[in-house]
Motif scaffolding. Structure first.
Motif, short mmCIF file in Angstrom:
data_model
loop_
_atom_site.label_atom_id
_atom_site.label_comp_id
_atom_site.label_asym_id
_atom_site.label_seq_id
_atom_site.Cartn_x
_atom_site.Cartn_y
_atom_site.Cartn_z
N LEU A 49 0.84 -1.21 0.00
CA LEU A 49 0.00 0.00 0.00
C LEU A 49 0.88 1.26 0.00
N ASN A 50 1.94 1.24 0.78
CA ASN A 50 2.85 2.39 0.87
C ASN A 50 3.51 2.65 -0.49
N ARG A 51 3.89 1.58 -1.19
CA ARG A 51 4.51 1.71 -2.51
C ARG A 51 3.49 2.24 -3.53
N THR A 52 2.28 1.69 -3.49
CA THR A 52 1.26 2.07 -4.47
C THR A 52 0.78 3.50 -4.27
N TYR A 53 0.52 3.89 -3.04
CA TYR A 53 -0.13 5.19 -2.81
C TYR A 53 0.81 6.30 -2.37
N ARG A 54 2.02 5.95 -1.90
CA ARG A 54 2.94 7.00 -1.46
C ARG A 54 4.29 6.94 -2.18
N GLY A 55 4.47 5.92 -3.02
CA GLY A 55 5.71 5.78 -3.75
C GLY A 55 6.90 5.40 -2.87
N LYS A 56 6.62 4.85 -1.69
CA LYS A 56 7.68 4.46 -0.76
C LYS A 56 7.66 2.94 -0.62
N ASP A 57 8.70 2.29 -1.11
CA ASP A 57 8.76 0.82 -1.12
C ASP A 57 9.35 0.31 0.19
N GLU A 58 8.62 0.54 1.26
CA GLU A 58 9.05 0.09 2.58
C GLU A 58 7.81 -0.01 3.48
N PRO A 59 7.87 -0.90 4.48
CA PRO A 59 6.74 -0.96 5.40
C PRO A 59 6.69 0.31 6.26
N THR A 60 5.53 0.62 6.75
CA THR A 60 5.36 1.73 7.69
C THR A 60 4.42 1.27 8.79
N ASP A 61 4.20 2.10 9.78
CA ASP A 61 3.36 1.67 10.89
C ASP A 61 1.87 1.86 10.63
N VAL A 62 1.49 2.97 10.00
CA VAL A 62 0.08 3.26 9.82
C VAL A 62 -0.13 4.06 8.53
N LEU A 63 -1.20 3.75 7.82
CA LEU A 63 -1.62 4.50 6.64
C LEU A 63 -3.10 4.80 6.76
N SER A 64 -3.49 5.99 6.36
CA SER A 64 -4.89 6.40 6.40
C SER A 64 -5.37 6.72 4.99
N PHE A 65 -6.59 6.29 4.71
CA PHE A 65 -7.20 6.57 3.41
C PHE A 65 -8.55 7.22 3.65
N SER A 66 -8.59 8.50 3.43
CA SER A 66 -9.82 9.25 3.65
C SER A 66 -10.81 8.94 2.54
N LEU A 67 -12.04 8.81 2.91
CA LEU A 67 -13.10 8.66 1.92
C LEU A 67 -13.78 9.99 1.68
N ARG A 68 -13.20 11.03 2.24
CA ARG A 68 -13.72 12.38 2.08
C ARG A 68 -12.63 13.24 1.46
#
Length: 156
Positions: A49-68
């Motif tokens: 998810l981090n690679r697809t949506y933030r262009g960062k090919d590494e794990p992270t602790d938390v990602l948020s996807f706003s529906l607004r």
């Protein structure tokens, strides 16, 4: 208000603290309706998810996807519009990363995951941590909510 927690990784977690923290945060932020989805996942999925949506090919602790959508330049979501639109967004938390952070910080895994869930929901509400001031605001706000909802606490 509905909080859905989906566990997509093998480790079982007590979800009560996380739920209490999110409910308190949303109440304090003036939000009484709508849905938040929390997904507990592993490093592999969050890395993807981090690679697809933030262009960062590494794990992270938390990602948020706003529906607004947040208006350009706005720092927070227009809460009055939320009364009409029930879905706030999704928060993905990597449990293995949370476990490493908890061990490094001398915290329990449940405490760390509750903090990350609150941090993710703060992002859904329009908070940002790109600046030092924003980071400090989110950090302190997150721990304030987590500590207020600590098991055995009667402040909730």
């Amino acid at each position: 208000m509905q909080i859905t927690i989906t566990n997509r990784q093998p480790r079982r977690l007590n979800r009560l603290w996380m739920r209490r923290a999110i409910r308190l945060l949303l109440r304090q932020e003036g939000w009484s309706k709508g849905d938040v989805s929390i997904v507990l996942t592993d490093d592999e999925q969050i890395r993807s998810l981090n690679r697809t949506y933030r262009g960062k090919d590494e794990p992270t602790d938390v990602l948020s996807f706003s529906l607004r959508e947040v208006a350009a330049g706005a720092t927070t979501v227009d809460l009055s519009a939320l009364e009409e639109e029930p879905a706030l967004g999704e928060v993905y938390i990597s449990v293995p990363t949370a476990m490493r952070q908890a061990q490094a910080g001398g915290r329990t895994l449940e405490e760390e995951v509750a903090f990350l869930a609150v941090h993710g929901v703060l992002h859904l509400l329009g908070y940002e941590d790109e600046s030092q001031e924003g980071y400090e605001q989110m950090y302190h706000r997150g721990w304030e909510v987590v500590h207020a909802t600590r098991p055995g606490s009667d402040t909730v």
